[in-house]
Design a protein around this motif. Structure first.
Motif, PDB file in Angstrom:
ATOM      1  N   GLY A   1       0.814  -1.222   0.000  1.00  0.00           N
ATOM      2  CA  GLY A   1       0.000   0.000   0.000  1.00  0.00           C
ATOM      3  C   GLY A   1       0.840   1.262   0.000  1.00  0.00           C
ATOM      4  O   GLY A   1       0.555   2.210  -0.726  1.00  0.00           O
ATOM      5  N   ILE A   2       1.892   1.267   0.796  1.00  0.00           N
ATOM      6  CA  ILE A   2       2.767   2.440   0.851  1.00  0.00           C
ATOM      7  C   ILE A   2       3.451   2.664  -0.495  1.00  0.00           C
ATOM      8  O   ILE A   2       3.548   3.789  -0.977  1.00  0.00           O
TER       9      ILE A   2
ATOM     10  N   MET B   1       2.427   1.908  -3.466  1.00  0.00           N
ATOM     11  CA  MET B   1       1.476   2.493  -4.424  1.00  0.00           C
ATOM     12  C   MET B   1       1.247   3.969  -4.125  1.00  0.00           C
ATOM     13  O   MET B   1       1.202   4.789  -5.041  1.00  0.00           O
ATOM     14  N   ASP B   2       1.113   4.315  -2.853  1.00  0.00           N
ATOM     15  CA  ASP B   2       0.913   5.718  -2.475  1.00  0.00           C
ATOM     16  C   ASP B   2       2.108   6.576  -2.871  1.00  0.00           C
ATOM     17  O   ASP B   2       1.947   7.685  -3.387  1.00  0.00           O
ATOM     18  N   VAL B   3       3.303   6.057  -2.626  1.00  0.00           N
ATOM     19  CA  VAL B   3       4.516   6.796  -2.990  1.00  0.00           C
ATOM     20  C   VAL B   3       4.571   7.021  -4.499  1.00  0.00           C
ATOM     21  O   VAL B   3       4.908   8.109  -4.973  1.00  0.00           O
ATOM     22  N   GLU B   4       4.212   6.004  -5.269  1.00  0.00           N
ATOM     23  CA  GLU B   4       4.240   6.156  -6.724  1.00  0.00           C
ATOM     24  C   GLU B   4       3.223   7.195  -7.199  1.00  0.00           C
ATOM     25  O   GLU B   4       3.519   8.009  -8.071  1.00  0.00           O
ATOM     26  N   VAL B   5       2.040   7.189  -6.626  1.00  0.00           N
ATOM     27  CA  VAL B   5       1.020   8.182  -6.998  1.00  0.00           C
ATOM     28  C   VAL B   5       1.529   9.589  -6.681  1.00  0.00           C
ATOM     29  O   VAL B   5       1.451  10.498  -7.515  1.00  0.00           O
ATOM     30  N   LEU B   6       2.077   9.777  -5.485  1.00  0.00           N
ATOM     31  CA  LEU B   6       2.592  11.095  -5.103  1.00  0.00           C
ATOM     32  C   LEU B   6       3.781  11.512  -5.964  1.00  0.00           C
ATOM     33  O   LEU B   6       3.891  12.674  -6.365  1.00  0.00           O
TER      34      LEU B   6
ATOM     35  N   THR C   1      -0.966   4.893 -10.662  1.00  0.00           N
ATOM     36  CA  THR C   1      -0.129   3.719 -10.435  1.00  0.00           C
ATOM     37  C   THR C   1      -0.852   2.519 -11.026  1.00  0.00           C
ATOM     38  O   THR C   1      -1.922   2.653 -11.605  1.00  0.00           O
TER      39      THR C   1
END
Length: 165
Positions: free
Chosen positions: A15-16, A18-23, A46
């Motif tokens: 989950g982290i 994916m969040d990092v990639e989106v940001l 992502t």
């Protein structure tokens, strides 16, 4: 118990990641949205496959972190091993998902210093920053979920890296 621990770590790190990639894509202006307002959009994107890649990276590095032979190494060595692990995972998952399956999740072939269009230098530098966070977060998860000793602050991990300890 061991399998349950690894599943929890896989879910958290996936989950982290994916969040990092989106940001990162939103910040880097590799965005989706209307042409006229792309630079103001916060809509990064992502692929769900990145959940698998991020989860595996977290479990692998976290698994290494559970072994005294690894966690007794100097922090810079742990970061070097972790960054290399992430870079290789990015390369192999890119070869599999993008080249073999043809999913075209990412393509760095237009960027300078790329290899096969699947990894490139700018991102590889970030992959050598992430292990500090992964190692610390693995220790935090082990403390809160499994009752292990409370880890020192993230700042102390960074200091260990900077001072080559």
């Amino acid at each position: 118990m061991y399998l349950k621990n690894k599943i929890i770590h896989f879910l958290v790190f996936g989950g982290i990641y994916m969040d990092v990639e989106v940001l990162a894509r939103a910040y880097g202006q590799q965005l989706v949205g209307y042409e006229g307002i792309k630079s103001m959009s916060l809509m990064g994107f992502t692929s769900l496959w990145m959940f698998l890649v991020g989860g595996l990276c977290g479990v692998i590095i976290g698994g290494l972190n559970d072994r005294p032979k690894y966690y007794n190494l100097k922090m810079w060595k742990q970061v070097l091993i972790g960054g290399t692990t992430i870079t290789l995972m990015e390369l192999f998952s890119g070869i599999f998902f993008n080249l073999y399956l043809g999913l075209h999740i990412w393509d760095y072939s237009k960027d300078k210093f790329n290899f096969m269009g699947q990894i490139e230098l700018k991102n590889c530098i970030w992959w050598y920053v992430l292990p500090i966070l992964i190692i610390w977060l693995d220790d935090v998860l082990s403390c809160y979920f499994y009752g292990e000793d409370r880890p020192p602050s993230l700042f102390s991990y960074v200091i260990r890296l900077i001072t080559l300890k």
